[in-house]
Design a protein around this motif. Structure first.
Motif, short mmCIF file in Angstrom:
data_model
loop_
_atom_site.label_atom_id
_atom_site.label_comp_id
_atom_site.label_asym_id
_atom_site.label_seq_id
_atom_site.Cartn_x
_atom_site.Cartn_y
_atom_site.Cartn_z
N VAL A 38 0.84 -1.21 0.00
CA VAL A 38 0.00 0.00 0.00
C VAL A 38 0.87 1.25 0.00
O VAL A 38 0.60 2.23 -0.71
N GLY A 39 1.95 1.22 0.81
CA GLY A 39 2.84 2.38 0.86
C GLY A 39 3.46 2.70 -0.48
O GLY A 39 3.56 3.87 -0.87
N ALA A 40 3.88 1.66 -1.22
CA ALA A 40 4.47 1.88 -2.54
C ALA A 40 3.46 2.47 -3.50
O ALA A 40 3.78 3.38 -4.29
N ILE A 41 2.22 1.98 -3.46
CA ILE A 41 1.18 2.52 -4.34
C ILE A 41 0.88 3.98 -4.00
O ILE A 41 0.77 4.83 -4.89
N VAL A 42 0.76 4.30 -2.73
CA VAL A 42 0.45 5.67 -2.32
C VAL A 42 1.59 6.61 -2.71
O VAL A 42 1.36 7.69 -3.26
N ALA A 43 2.84 6.20 -2.43
CA ALA A 43 3.99 7.06 -2.78
C ALA A 43 4.09 7.23 -4.29
O ALA A 43 4.35 8.34 -4.78
N MET A 44 3.89 6.14 -5.03
CA MET A 44 3.94 6.22 -6.49
C MET A 44 2.88 7.17 -7.02
O MET A 44 3.15 8.01 -7.89
N GLN A 45 1.67 7.07 -6.47
CA GLN A 45 0.60 7.95 -6.92
C GLN A 45 0.91 9.41 -6.61
O GLN A 45 0.71 10.30 -7.45
N ALA A 46 1.40 9.67 -5.41
CA ALA A 46 1.67 11.05 -5.00
C ALA A 46 2.77 11.67 -5.84
O ALA A 46 2.64 12.81 -6.32
N VAL A 47 3.86 10.92 -6.05
CA VAL A 47 4.96 11.45 -6.85
C VAL A 47 4.55 11.57 -8.32
O VAL A 47 4.86 12.57 -8.98
N GLY A 48 3.81 10.58 -8.82
CA GLY A 48 3.36 10.62 -10.21
C GLY A 48 2.41 11.77 -10.47
O GLY A 48 2.54 12.48 -11.47
N LEU A 201 9.17 29.13 -11.92
CA LEU A 201 8.84 27.80 -12.42
C LEU A 201 9.57 26.70 -11.69
O LEU A 201 9.19 25.54 -11.75
N GLY A 202 10.64 27.06 -10.99
CA GLY A 202 11.38 26.07 -10.22
C GLY A 202 12.35 25.23 -11.03
O GLY A 202 13.12 24.46 -10.48
N LYS A 203 12.33 25.36 -12.37
CA LYS A 203 13.24 24.61 -13.22
C LYS A 203 13.73 25.50 -14.35
O LYS A 203 13.04 26.43 -14.77
N ASP A 204 14.94 25.20 -14.83
CA ASP A 204 15.53 25.99 -15.91
C ASP A 204 15.17 25.46 -17.28
O ASP A 204 15.35 26.16 -18.28
N SER A 205 14.69 24.21 -17.34
CA SER A 205 14.34 23.64 -18.64
C SER A 205 13.32 22.52 -18.45
O SER A 205 13.15 22.00 -17.35
N PHE A 206 12.67 22.17 -19.56
CA PHE A 206 11.73 21.05 -19.57
C PHE A 206 11.92 20.31 -20.87
O PHE A 206 11.75 20.87 -21.95
N GLU A 207 12.31 19.02 -20.76
CA GLU A 207 12.57 18.18 -21.93
C GLU A 207 13.52 18.88 -22.90
O GLU A 207 13.35 18.83 -24.13
N PHE A 281 4.78 17.37 -23.38
CA PHE A 281 4.01 16.92 -22.23
C PHE A 281 3.63 15.44 -22.38
O PHE A 281 3.73 14.67 -21.42
N ARG A 282 3.25 15.05 -23.57
CA ARG A 282 2.88 13.64 -23.80
C ARG A 282 4.09 12.72 -23.65
O ARG A 282 3.97 11.62 -23.11
N GLN A 283 5.25 13.17 -24.12
CA GLN A 283 6.47 12.36 -23.95
C GLN A 283 6.79 12.21 -22.47
O GLN A 283 7.16 11.12 -22.02
N HIS A 284 6.64 13.28 -21.73
CA HIS A 284 6.88 13.21 -20.28
C HIS A 284 5.91 12.25 -19.62
O HIS A 284 6.30 11.46 -18.76
N GLN A 285 4.66 12.31 -20.02
CA GLN A 285 3.64 11.42 -19.46
C GLN A 285 3.93 9.96 -19.80
O GLN A 285 3.70 9.07 -18.98
N GLN A 286 4.43 9.72 -21.00
CA GLN A 286 4.76 8.34 -21.39
C GLN A 286 5.89 7.80 -20.51
O GLN A 286 5.83 6.65 -20.05
N THR A 287 6.90 8.62 -20.29
CA THR A 287 7.99 8.21 -19.39
C THR A 287 7.46 7.96 -17.99
O THR A 287 7.85 7.01 -17.31
N GLN A 288 6.54 8.82 -17.55
CA GLN A 288 5.97 8.69 -16.22
C GLN A 288 5.15 7.41 -16.10
O GLN A 288 5.16 6.75 -15.05
N ARG A 289 4.45 7.05 -17.16
CA ARG A 289 3.65 5.82 -17.12
C ARG A 289 4.53 4.59 -16.97
O ARG A 289 4.16 3.63 -16.29
N ILE A 290 5.69 4.61 -17.64
CA ILE A 290 6.63 3.48 -17.49
C ILE A 290 7.06 3.36 -16.03
O ILE A 290 7.09 2.27 -15.46
N PHE A 291 7.37 4.50 -15.42
CA PHE A 291 7.75 4.51 -14.00
C PHE A 291 6.62 3.96 -13.14
O PHE A 291 6.84 3.17 -12.22
#
Length: 417
Positions: A38-48, A201-207, A281-291
């Motif tokens: 359960v902890g892994a699922i909750v952490a995965m969901q929160a980070v994802g 934005l908290g980041k200098d670049s995206f993809e 955004f879609r490429q990022h989401q695809q990578t995220q889905r693999i994770f």
């Protein structure tokens, strides 16, 4: 406090808890699989979910409705060869794109100025100057906090005016309202007519696409920049332009049309790069889905191990309590009563495992966010589903031992030592 809560439970549930408490070490070992699952699922969901929202926020800064054409940097020799066939990225390209790309409704262009010095009467800064067309702020989702944005009239009049990014305004005018004051970029004085809102934005670049450059910028009208500053003869007229489409569903088709048009206008020279923020955004989401699939598989294995643990402890309890089961059956307990008793014990393990797992997953998510620099966000449905799946696994693995207990022969069970 715990005792008072237990006293409020029905007697049959208190008995189930007492039975598990007598074998608390075995129960704890059984709980570990459920807690980790359960902890892994909750952490995965929160980070994802946090990663998805952060990616969406970053892409929105580029414009979800935009296509972006960027001039490709080249060395001097390559640039000479390219200019023999292509004049580079230009305002004419942007206007042609507005005319031919389906659904295109506006464009905006930018040309950075080679900035050697920027200062005011109050301080100096490290800001960079850029000439932009009037719609640049709207298409880049930049908000003006004070004053006004640049206009088409400024462009037509070659007006010596500027809009400062938040960081540039703070550096050049410490503790002073910059509106109406002047800044000097290289050899040119510009009147400040606006200041952009801070957009961290908290980041200098995206993809691979740079972000957040606007905060330390001095923006002036594009035509004014080209008239007042010197540029190399072979430079692109503009370094990039944004093309906004009305319907984001047309971005893929629009990108194909824009690429074909630019290839034709540039004689097949790929001296530009086409960026589609929605595709990023879609490429990022695809990578995220693999994770998420990998993490989900790990969590599923943990829950499976937890379910097997429940089956083991229940079967062990059945063997140890055969005389008790025989006595209950001899006193009139029905088979379904025995099944219900053992299922209640399995339910207690599931509920406790799910609750501790939720707490463990929450702590784990924030630890990951702290050490990895990721964002955390919560969506209630996946959390409820993880807890429900935990209960389902526990009950499913608890049914077999419960049925085994109910099928014991009362006389044989009473004779068991």
């Amino acid at each position: 406090m715990i005792d008072s809560l237990l006293q409020r439970l029905p007697q049959i549930w208190r008995e189930a808890i007492d039975e598990l408490w007598r074998r608390r070490l075995r129960t704890l070992l059984t709980l570990l699989g459920l807690i980790f699952g359960v902890g892994a699922i909750v952490a995965m969901q929160a980070v994802g979910e946090g990663s998805r929202r952060e990616a969406l926020r970053l892409v929105e800064s580029l414009g979800l409705h935009n296509l972006i054409a960027v001039a490709t940097p080249q060395d001097d020799d390559t640039l000479k060869e390219t200019r023999a066939r292509s004049l580079g990225l230009s305002i004419a390209d942007a206007r042609a794109a507005l005319a031919v790309v389906p659904g295109a409704e506006a464009f905006a262009a930018e040309k950075p100025v080679k900035t050697h010095s920027v200062f005011s009467d109050y301080a100096s800064g490290e800001a960079q100057a850029s000439g932009v067309s009037a719609d640049w702020f709207a298409l880049s989702s930049l908000q003006v906090a004070r004053g006004r944005a640049l206009t088409a009239q400024d462009e037509d009049a070659l007006a010596p005016v500027a809009v400062l990014g938040h960081q540039a305004a703070t550096a050049l005018f410490p503790r002073v309202d910059p509106l109406g004051k002047h800044v000097k970029v290289n050899h040119v004085w510009l009147e400040v007519v606006g200041v952009l809102a801070d957009r961290d934005l908290g980041k200098d670049s995206f993809e691979g696409v740079p972000l957040g450059l606007e905060s330390n910028r001095v923006y002036l009208p594009l035509a004014s920049a080209r008239a007042r500053f010197k540029f190399q003869e072979q430079e692109d007229e503009v370094d990039r332009f944004l093309l906004r489409l009305r319907d984001p569903q047309q971005l893929a088709a629009g990108a194909s049309v824009l690429a074909a048009m630019l290839d034709q206008r540039h004689a097949g020279m790929r001296d530009y790069t086409l960026v589609v923020p929605q595709q990023l955004f879609r490429q990022h989401q695809q990578t995220q889905r693999i994770f998420q699939v990998v993490m989900g598989a790990i969590a599923g294995v943990s829950l499976l191990v937890g379910g097997i643990g429940i089956m083991n402890i229940m079967l062990a309890n059945v063997l140890e309590r055969r005389r008790e089961i025989g006595l209950l059956r001899a006193l009139g307990a029905r088979r379904r009563d025995v099944v219900a008793q053992f299922l209640r014990e399995a339910s207690v393990i599931c509920v406790v495992g799910a609750l501790i797992g939720l707490l463990f997953g929450t702590v784990l998510a924030y630890l990951i966010a702290t050490f990895a620099g990721w964002q955390v966000a919560w969506a209630p449905l996946p959390i409820l589903l993880s807890a429900g799946f935990c209960a389902l696994v526990g009950m499913a693995f608890g049914v077999y031992p419960a049925r085994q207990a109910a099928q014991l022969d009362p006389i044989t069970a009473l004779r068991h030592e």
